[in-house]
Design an enzyme around this catalytic site. Structure first.
Site, PDB file in Angstrom:
ATOM      1  CD  GLU A   1       1.860   1.976   7.068  1.00  0.00           C
ATOM      2  OE1 GLU A   1       2.153   0.857   6.598  1.00  0.00           O
ATOM      3  OE2 GLU A   1       2.561   2.995   6.874  1.00  0.00           O
TER       4      GLU A   1
ATOM      5  CG  PHE B   1       6.654  12.044  -1.843  1.00  0.00           C
ATOM      6  CD1 PHE B   1       7.149  10.928  -2.518  1.00  0.00           C
ATOM      7  CD2 PHE B   1       6.822  12.124  -0.478  1.00  0.00           C
ATOM      8  CE1 PHE B   1       7.795   9.914  -1.836  1.00  0.00           C
ATOM      9  CE2 PHE B   1       7.464  11.110   0.215  1.00  0.00           C
ATOM     10  CZ  PHE B   1       7.954  10.006  -0.465  1.00  0.00           C
ATOM     11  CD  GLN B   2       5.071   8.937   1.726  1.00  0.00           C
ATOM     12  OE1 GLN B   2       4.839   9.736   2.621  1.00  0.00           O
ATOM     13  NE2 GLN B   2       5.730   7.803   1.945  1.00  0.00           N
TER      14      GLN B   2
ATOM     15  CE  LYS C   1       4.004  18.406   6.901  1.00  0.00           C
ATOM     16  NZ  LYS C   1       5.304  18.132   6.287  1.00  0.00           N
TER      17      LYS C   1
ATOM     18  CG  MET D   1      -9.750 -23.890   4.159  1.00  0.00           C
ATOM     19  SD  MET D   1     -10.511 -25.360   4.882  1.00  0.00           S
ATOM     20  CE  MET D   1     -11.058 -24.735   6.469  1.00  0.00           C
TER      21      MET D   1
END
Lengths: 179, 577
Positions: free
Chosen positions: B51, B113-114, B163, B481
């Protein structure tokens, strides 16, 4: 130095978090914060008292004004304005001190909101320093419990509120559903 | 008229009406209703492999086109993975809209959940964000999100959709207006201040244009060019503004700042007027503030009022869209006084002589070697191939600075890099987004061996969509760097910077079904790059460069930009003996 900021904001979920988050993400500690609806139920007025370095005060106001839910943020610290706070104190006092406590409350313009054998509950309003003094005096008469509202402020000079007019969307042109 | 639609369909309808043709995302449990509708919709969904890269790819798309980029992720881990890309877009003012799924409204707050508090988590890494609690609010919110992302100072906006809102059915009504009474967009600029700016510009003997990402965002490259040609003023472009004035333009000096050129930094330090256009006086540009442009008055044009006076108090503050403001300044400036007209004042002519002398004294020149590939040599070869035309993306670190110093850009929106946030792993997914936006363009992702290994999952995306991106890994075997700072400021104690394992590039590319190669000799460089560009598909070129090279000039952190370190410390000649 303590900065007093007055914020007019849309009464929307998360609006309060955006304002406080802006301060906390810079590590500022909010001294007090009050918020309630204005005459317009969709708009709330916040008064924040917060410790900000002088050099950064203007930047904080500008950042607040950038928040989409904020209609106007104003620094009232150095402008003509009135600061008030409400204090409720419960004092446990002996029978002998009752009259003295009432006398002191009267001097501070306090109002007894509850009276019992053990003591009183008193309500006082005033500027925060006056309330500090009142707390000190009450403390000398017995055990006290204090709750304060935090500063409420109002500017004495009218400030023009500039609001953005609605803008048309390019998305609304066609009535027909695309899909 | 209204139509009965599900939340998921309404969202797609709104996206289509906003002109979205392509989005980058990764599905999950709560976005299932949305992905089901996407299945037969014309909007193209690009399935990335992480993502974070969906957000970077959306940025790549937005940075290339100027249009709003769109990314999508599921609730919980999907949304938290987006945050780096959102912050990156926030720092560089890139318009993207992120759609995230959320657990059903009734489950919010139950540690479902999630579940994650996406609205709270993304408060500080977005310009604005929304949690849609009711279906009837969805169309309004989506259009507001696009408007806020693209207008004023652009930035990322997130819309979190539970949802059950995706699933609910409701009457869809097109949204014809947006009303955000507290959202102030300043565009015109104050007429009095614009006049004062013109006066200062005409009076100045040593003016310098300091222009940045704001010129790119405003689409003001032409106005900038007109301004520079009217005034004959020398110009520096910041890291975010490269290409705003073509690198080949006679008035262009180069990039200023920590790894800016000697001439650019000396010009900053000696100018009597700084014309700051769409810049924010970033610490990487200014160095020690007290010593920054000490002789200069400042005209600061920016669309964000909070940027004016944030770092440096300007003599002339102008809040406005730099395109409009420059257009008006150009109208007020007398015509026919530029260098090309041969009418520069003697003071301005000697200012130019001074700048040319600085340029000559310490030019930005590619270092080359007979035995090993110098990183600067690599950049010079990429520059030769690109010829100012290719889209070049970079990660963050040494390769980014060398590329910024040595690769030329003839236009804005060709140079894509993570400027403000400095997010490693940006280059490859940004190239992916850029290639979708501009299938006709040569896209080269210049990445370090560190950042590349953060982006390896996206090789699969590149392969599966057959994107002809040329990935050039500047491989020095170090987090270069950080190693450079350890060498210069931490007694060369190289702590946790050695990348001693790197996959075989040829085999790695072959594993994904495209071509790759590793080279380490200078004479291989030109032909290997040409071969990569000739290849119709993707190409992974792993270039082993000399490992201990440092980026110069360098302004040590906290130093004044006039006090550059111009090269490696010379060994003290036999002092001990």
């Amino acid at each position: 130095m303590l900065q007093i900021i007055s914020v007019l904001l849309e009464n929307k979920p998360g609006a309060l978090m955006r304002v406080t988050g802006l301060l906390s993400q810079r590590g500022y500690n909010i001294e007090s914060l009050t918020v309630a609806r204005t005459l317009d139920p969709e708009v709330s007025r916040m008064t924040i008292s917060v410790e900000v370095e002088d050099a950064l005060r203007q930047q904080v106001i500008k950042q607040m004004n950038k928040l989409i839910n904020v209609l106007q943020a104003t620094d009232l610290t150095d402008t003509p304005s009135v600061f008030r706070e409400l204090l409720l104190v419960r004092i446990h006092t002996s029978q002998e001190s009752r009259t003295a406590v009432l006398k002191e409350a009267e001097i501070f313009g306090g109002r007894v909101v509850d009276s019992s054998i053990g003591g009183f509950a008193i309500e006082v309003t005033g500027d925060p320093e006056k309330l500090n003094e009142f707390v000190d005096i009450m403390g000398s008469y017995g055990e006290i419990e204090v709750t304060r509202s935090g500063i409420l402020a109002i500017g004495l000079e009218p400030k023009k509120l500039r609001l953005q007019p609605p803008v048309p969307t390019k998305a609304g042109k066609s009535e027909e559903v695309v899909q | 008229m209204s139509t009965l639609l599900s939340g998921a369909k309404m969202l797609l309808e709104c996206l289509a009406r906003e002109g979205v043709d392509c989005m980058f995302g990764y599905p999950g449990g709560v976005t299932l209703p949305f992905y089901d509708c996407l299945y037969d919709h014309h909007i193209r969904h690009v399935l990335v492999r992480h993502e974070e890269n969906a957000a970077f790819a959306a940025e790549g798309y937005a940075r290339t086109t100027g249009k709003v980029g769109v990314c999508c992720a599921t609730s919980g881990p999907g949304a938290t993975n987006l945050t780096t890309g959102l912050m990156d877009a926030m720092m560089d003012s890139i318009p993207i809209v992120a759609i995230t799924g959320q657990v059903s409204t009734k489950m919010i707050g139950s540690d479902a959940f999630q579940e994650a508090d996406t609205f709270g988590i993304t408060r500080s890494c977005t310009k604005h964000n929304y949690l849609v609690k009711r279906l009837e609010d969805l169309p309004q919110i989506v259009h507001e999100a696009f408007y806020v992302a693209a207008s004023g100072r652009p930035g990322p906006v997130l819309v979190d959709i539970p949802k059950d809102v995706f699933q609910a059915q409701g009457h869809y009504q097109p949204v014809s207006t947006i009303h955000l009474p507290g959202y102030k967009v300043f565009t015109e600029g104050h007429t009095g201040q614009i006049r004062r700016a013109v006066q200062l510009i005409q009076k100045s003997e040593r003016p310098l244009v300091y222009s940045g990402g704001g010129i790119v965002a405003a689409g003001a490259a032409q106005e900038l060019r007109d301004f520079v040609e009217l005034t004959g003023a020398p110009t520096v472009n910041t890291l975010m503004g490269l290409g705003a004035l073509p690198s080949s333009h006679p008035c262009f000096i180069s990039m200023p700042g920590m790894h800016g050129s000697y001439a650019a930094n000396m010009a900053m330090s000696h100018a009597d007027l700084l014309i700051a256009l769409g810049v924010r006086f970033d610490d990487r540009v200014t160095g020690r503030l007290a010593a920054f442009a000490p002789h200069a008055k400042v005209i600061h044009v920016d669309i964000d009022p909070a940027e004016i006076g944030k770092i440096r108090t300007p003599e002339v503050p102008i809040v406005g869209d730099v395109k409009q403001v420059l257009g008006r300044i150009n109208e007020l400036l007398p015509h026919g006084n530029s260098e090309s007209d041969g009418k520069l004042s003697p003071a301005r002519l000697s200012w130019w002589d001074q700048i040319r002398a600085w340029k000559k004294e310490h030019p930005l020149e590619p270092v080359t070697s007979d035995s090993e590939i110098k990183p600067q040599h690599l950049m010079a070869e990429i520059d030769r191939l690109s010829n100012g035309e290719a889209i070049i993306t970079a990660d963050v670190g040494q390769h980014q600075m060398w590329a910024a110093q040595l690769v030329r850009f003839n236009e804005p929106r060709l140079w894509l890099n993570s400027g403000g946030l400095g997010a490693m792993g940006f280059g490859l997914p940004a190239a992916l987004g850029a290639q979708f936006a501009r299938p006709d363009k040569l896209v080269i992702a210049i990445v370090g061996d560190g950042g590349f290994q953060m982006s390896i999952p996206e090789l699969a995306t590149i392969a599966s969509y057959g994107l002809p991106i040329k990935i050039v890994v500047m491989n020095n075997g170090y987090l270069g760097m950080v190693r450079q700072w350890q060498e210069l400021f931490y007694n060369n104690r190289l702590s946790a910077v050695t990348l001693d394992c790197f996959p075989d590039a040829e085999k790695l590319a072959a594993a994904y079904g495209f071509k790759g190669k590793t080279i380490d000799k200078p004479w291989q460089l030109a032909s290997a790059l040409e071969e990569a560009v000739r290849e119709p598909g993707p190409y992974l070129l792993n270039v082993r460069v000399s490992p201990l090279e440092c980026v110069y000039p360098m302004v040590p952190a906290g130093g004044a930009i006039s006090e550059m370190v111009l090269g490696p410390p010379q060994p003290v000649a036999d002092a001990v003996k």
